[in-house]
Design a protein around this motif. Structure first.
Motif, short mmCIF file in Angstrom:
data_model
loop_
_atom_site.label_atom_id
_atom_site.label_comp_id
_atom_site.label_asym_id
_atom_site.label_seq_id
_atom_site.Cartn_x
_atom_site.Cartn_y
_atom_site.Cartn_z
N SER A 142 9.59 2.32 4.22
CA SER A 142 8.38 2.47 4.55
C SER A 142 7.59 3.64 4.22
O SER A 142 8.29 4.59 4.08
N ASN A 157 0.98 -1.10 -0.16
CA ASN A 157 -0.18 0.08 0.05
C ASN A 157 0.69 1.26 -0.01
O ASN A 157 1.92 1.13 0.91
N VAL A 158 0.59 2.23 -0.82
CA VAL A 158 1.46 3.39 -0.90
C VAL A 158 0.66 4.60 -0.39
O VAL A 158 1.42 5.84 -0.32
N ASN A 159 -0.44 4.57 0.00
CA ASN A 159 -1.35 5.46 0.75
C ASN A 159 -1.30 7.10 -0.14
O ASN A 159 -0.93 7.75 0.62
N GLY A 160 -1.42 7.13 -1.09
CA GLY A 160 -1.56 8.21 -1.75
C GLY A 160 -0.17 9.09 -2.24
O GLY A 160 0.03 9.97 -2.77
#
Length: 66
Positions: free
Chosen positions: A66, A14-17
């Motif tokens: 991260s 997941n790269v969250n935007g």
């Protein structure tokens, strides 16, 4: 801006935007930018980063992104 850079890639679930052009930080210091974000498959995303060459020697091969 005119420093030599190297390309480093990391794979995330997941790269969250996250977007190309965003800053890359190492120990709280801006050391590069996100070059490209590639969807590998339905659960993995590859992020290519351009890191300043003089900082790259401080990043260990077993570092965790991260």
């Amino acid at each position: 801006m005119f420093n030599e850079t190297i390309k480093i890639s990391a794979v995330f679930k997941n790269v969250n935007g996250l977007q190309p052009g965003n800053n890359v930080r190492f120990s709280g210091i801006n050391v590069g930018t996100v070059k490209e974000i590639i969807i590998v498959n339905d659960s993995l995303i590859k992020v290519d980063m351009l890191i300043e060459e003089d900082i790259a020697s401080h990043i260990k091969k077993d570092a965790v992104a991260s």
